[in-house]
Design a protein around this motif. Sequence first.
Motif, PDB file in Angstrom:
ATOM      1  N   UNK A  52     -85.704 -35.762-121.700  1.00  0.00           N
ATOM      2  CA  UNK A  52     -84.957 -35.132-122.786  1.00  0.00           C
ATOM      3  C   UNK A  52     -85.870 -34.252-123.646  1.00  0.00           C
ATOM      4  N   UNK A  53     -85.511 -32.975-123.695  1.00  0.00           N
ATOM      5  CA  UNK A  53     -86.183 -31.975-124.538  1.00  0.00           C
ATOM      6  C   UNK A  53     -87.700 -31.945-124.310  1.00  0.00           C
ATOM      7  N   UNK A  54     -88.071 -31.997-123.036  1.00  0.00           N
ATOM      8  CA  UNK A  54     -89.487 -32.078-122.651  1.00  0.00           C
ATOM      9  C   UNK A  54     -90.313 -30.906-123.175  1.00  0.00           C
ATOM     10  N   UNK A 287     -74.024 -40.999-133.065  1.00  0.00           N
ATOM     11  CA  UNK A 287     -74.802 -41.871-132.176  1.00  0.00           C
ATOM     12  C   UNK A 287     -74.217 -41.851-130.761  1.00  0.00           C
ATOM     13  N   UNK A 288     -72.894 -41.961-130.666  1.00  0.00           N
ATOM     14  CA  UNK A 288     -72.237 -41.987-129.352  1.00  0.00           C
ATOM     15  C   UNK A 288     -72.465 -40.672-128.615  1.00  0.00           C
ATOM     16  N   UNK A 289     -72.350 -39.551-129.336  1.00  0.00           N
ATOM     17  CA  UNK A 289     -72.543 -38.244-128.694  1.00  0.00           C
ATOM     18  C   UNK A 289     -74.001 -38.068-128.274  1.00  0.00           C
ATOM     19  N   UNK A 290     -74.928 -38.569-129.089  1.00  0.00           N
ATOM     20  CA  UNK A 290     -76.350 -38.467-128.737  1.00  0.00           C
ATOM     21  C   UNK A 290     -76.626 -39.208-127.420  1.00  0.00           C
ATOM     22  N   UNK A 291     -76.106 -40.421-127.307  1.00  0.00           N
ATOM     23  CA  UNK A 291     -76.352 -41.191-126.081  1.00  0.00           C
ATOM     24  C   UNK A 291     -75.697 -40.544-124.862  1.00  0.00           C
ATOM     25  N   UNK A 292     -74.584 -39.861-125.080  1.00  0.00           N
ATOM     26  CA  UNK A 292     -73.976 -39.128-123.963  1.00  0.00           C
ATOM     27  C   UNK A 292     -74.830 -37.914-123.603  1.00  0.00           C
ATOM     28  N   UNK A 293     -75.330 -37.217-124.597  1.00  0.00           N
ATOM     29  CA  UNK A 293     -76.141 -36.011-124.352  1.00  0.00           C
ATOM     30  C   UNK A 293     -77.391 -36.354-123.551  1.00  0.00           C
ATOM     31  N   UNK A 294     -78.115 -37.412-123.969  1.00  0.00           N
ATOM     32  CA  UNK A 294     -79.375 -37.742-123.282  1.00  0.00           C
ATOM     33  C   UNK A 294     -79.114 -38.210-121.850  1.00  0.00           C
ATOM     34  N   UNK A 295     -77.927 -38.759-121.607  1.00  0.00           N
ATOM     35  CA  UNK A 295     -77.608 -39.256-120.257  1.00  0.00           C
ATOM     36  C   UNK A 295     -76.906 -38.201-119.406  1.00  0.00           C
ATOM     37  N   UNK A 296     -76.869 -36.964-119.902  1.00  0.00           N
ATOM     38  CA  UNK A 296     -76.320 -35.871-119.104  1.00  0.00           C
ATOM     39  C   UNK A 296     -74.803 -35.893-119.001  1.00  0.00           C
ATOM     40  N   UNK A 297     -74.143 -36.565-119.953  1.00  0.00           N
ATOM     41  CA  UNK A 297     -72.675 -36.663-119.883  1.00  0.00           C
ATOM     42  C   UNK A 297     -71.974 -35.579-120.682  1.00  0.00           C
ATOM     43  N   UNK A 298     -72.744 -34.718-121.342  1.00  0.00           N
ATOM     44  CA  UNK A 298     -72.148 -33.613-122.100  1.00  0.00           C
ATOM     45  C   UNK A 298     -72.758 -32.307-121.578  1.00  0.00           C
ATOM     46  N   UNK A 299     -72.044 -31.608-120.701  1.00  0.00           N
ATOM     47  CA  UNK A 299     -72.605 -30.414-120.044  1.00  0.00           C
ATOM     48  C   UNK A 299     -73.122 -29.364-121.022  1.00  0.00           C
ATOM     49  N   UNK A 300     -72.563 -29.323-122.220  1.00  0.00           N
ATOM     50  CA  UNK A 300     -72.987 -28.304-123.188  1.00  0.00           C
ATOM     51  C   UNK A 300     -74.470 -28.456-123.562  1.00  0.00           C
ATOM     52  N   UNK A 301     -75.016 -29.664-123.391  1.00  0.00           N
ATOM     53  CA  UNK A 301     -76.433 -29.886-123.732  1.00  0.00           C
ATOM     54  C   UNK A 301     -77.327 -29.988-122.485  1.00  0.00           C
ATOM     55  N   UNK A 302     -76.838 -29.496-121.365  1.00  0.00           N
ATOM     56  CA  UNK A 302     -77.597 -29.576-120.106  1.00  0.00           C
ATOM     57  C   UNK A 302     -78.988 -28.942-120.236  1.00  0.00           C
ATOM     58  N   UNK A 303     -79.088 -27.881-121.055  1.00  0.00           N
ATOM     59  CA  UNK A 303     -80.392 -27.202-121.170  1.00  0.00           C
ATOM     60  C   UNK A 303     -81.446 -28.081-121.851  1.00  0.00           C
ATOM     61  N   UNK A 304     -81.034 -29.185-122.449  1.00  0.00           N
ATOM     62  CA  UNK A 304     -81.993 -30.109-123.069  1.00  0.00           C
ATOM     63  C   UNK A 304     -82.641 -31.042-122.040  1.00  0.00           C
ATOM     64  N   UNK A 305     -82.133 -31.015-120.817  1.00  0.00           N
ATOM     65  CA  UNK A 305     -82.618 -31.972-119.802  1.00  0.00           C
ATOM     66  C   UNK A 305     -83.527 -31.285-118.795  1.00  0.00           C
ATOM     67  N   UNK A 306     -84.646 -31.954-118.487  1.00  0.00           N
ATOM     68  CA  UNK A 306     -85.495 -31.522-117.367  1.00  0.00           C
ATOM     69  C   UNK A 306     -85.310 -32.553-116.261  1.00  0.00           C
ATOM     70  N   UNK A 307     -84.693 -32.095-115.180  1.00  0.00           N
ATOM     71  CA  UNK A 307     -84.420 -33.015-114.066  1.00  0.00           C
ATOM     72  C   UNK A 307     -85.718 -33.380-113.358  1.00  0.00           C
ATOM     73  N   UNK A 308     -85.863 -34.653-113.010  1.00  0.00           N
ATOM     74  CA  UNK A 308     -87.084 -35.108-112.352  1.00  0.00           C
ATOM     75  C   UNK A 308     -86.959 -34.968-110.842  1.00  0.00           C
TER      76      UNK A 308
END
Length: 308
Positions: A52-54, A287-308
């Motif tokens: 998340x946000x690497x 809090x609920x939206x944050x946990x969804x964002x970090x787990x890739x469940x909210x496509x709008x925040x996909x750019x915050x994720x670096x896939x391993x």
Amino acid sequence: MPITPTKKIWMDGQLVDWVDATTHVLTHTLHYGTGAFEGIRAYRTAQGPAVFRLREHIARLMRSCKILMMDVPFTLDQLVDACVEVVRVNDLADGCYLRPLVYLGYGEMGINPLNCPVNVAIAAWPWGAYLGDHGLENGVRMKVSSWLRHAPNSMPTASKTVGGYVNSTLAKVEAIKAGYDEAIMLGPDGRISECTGENLFVVREGLIISPPPSEAGALAGITQHSVVTIAKDLGYEVSFEALRRDDLYIADEAFLTGTAAEVVPIGSVDDRVVGEGVPGPITKAVQAAYFKAVRGELPVYESWLTRV
Ligand code: PPE
């Protein structure tokens, strides 16, 4: 929080066995505290682990080092790739906490750090709820610390400096010994700064407020930034304003944010119950939206994720 050993730690470009990731006792940072670190989390997502946000974390690490005049012998891209590699080689598909550390190694003793080698290490291990599962769900008990946060001309608070955390550990120990979960720290001007390892928010009449990091002598949290973005996207109004301790006592809701801590409701401050004494609706929504964002469940925040 106990550490669960994993297999490999990245040290200056090499993957070293966990038990061999040691350094000499005369390493400069161990004596004088000039060093910088990051805390980053990776989470399990439906498409495999993602950090998340690497880039933002590594960019902040580079800024921390710039402030300390430490020349990092790796580029931002190299360190980003190294973090991904550490998650991958350690099979941390369920998520983990990553700890990049830039430190001054063995070379010379004495205050002058300029002739010491600059070393970099990146470790990762599975880490649970930083302030406990109970706190994450029900809220934590906070105490305003007798220790003040650093004055801006004593310690640069925009740098995640190793030695700066002595201030945090003093406050943390004071709070724990007094029976609280975590400390809130005031700046030298008496305004709210941040917690020992988290930023802080209050909610008043539907408005979400956090102290402006630079003015408050707080670290500009990446979780704070994520939460502000998420809260605005949820339709809430967010503002950065100076806060005093009585603003905490009369808040409708309060919560803290950090990579390790994630988003944690504040149940009480100095024994004054916050709001109804249970996590409020805005805290829970964010809090609920944050946990969804970090787990890739909210496509709008996909750019915050670096896939391993
Ligand atoms: N303030 C401080 C003083 C701080 O250390 C952190 C992170 C934050 C705010 C929140 O920043 P961010 O993670 O970018 O949202 N604290 C790290 C270290 C915790 C530790 O125990 O070590 C962390 O959360 O990784």
